[in-house]
Design a protein around this motif. Sequence first.
Motif, mmCIF file in Angstrom:
data_model
loop_
_atom_site.group_PDB
_atom_site.id
_atom_site.type_symbol
_atom_site.label_atom_id
_atom_site.label_comp_id
_atom_site.label_asym_id
_atom_site.label_seq_id
_atom_site.Cartn_x
_atom_site.Cartn_y
_atom_site.Cartn_z
ATOM 1 N N UNK A 1 0.845 -1.203 0.000
ATOM 2 C CA UNK A 1 0.000 0.000 0.000
ATOM 3 C C UNK A 1 0.883 1.257 0.000
ATOM 4 N N UNK A 2 0.361 2.374 -0.542
ATOM 5 C CA UNK A 2 1.201 3.581 -0.673
ATOM 6 C C UNK A 2 1.806 4.076 0.636
ATOM 7 N N UNK A 3 1.075 4.017 1.751
ATOM 8 C CA UNK A 3 1.635 4.545 2.998
ATOM 9 C C UNK A 3 2.760 3.660 3.527
ATOM 10 N N UNK A 4 2.730 2.378 3.245
ATOM 11 C CA UNK A 4 3.822 1.485 3.656
ATOM 12 C C UNK A 4 5.004 1.632 2.695
ATOM 13 N N UNK A 5 4.702 1.751 1.409
ATOM 14 C CA UNK A 5 5.758 1.882 0.414
ATOM 15 C C UNK A 5 6.592 3.141 0.636
#
Length: 86
Positions: A30-34
């Motif tokens: 997911x973008x926030x983890x990436x």
Amino acid sequence: MTSEKPAYVFAIIFGISGLVLAWLLASILPPHVYNVFSSAIGAVFGVLMISRLWPALPFGKAHLWGAALIAYNIGLSLLERVWLSA
């Protein structure tokens, strides 16, 4: 001073593999983890790339390490935006 010569092939391999790894993680995570991992990927592969291009980089020129990492991370961020917007 060392007599090592720059390893341009390995520098290109490290640079491209960092971009491919970033692309794969962008499509999986997911973008926030990436976003947490993208800076680390850029730093690790940027250091590997610049260490192959200039094996005997003196610590007195540490600003060149920073500039190389910044340039690599900017390229990584631009490609990330292109890949994620497509």
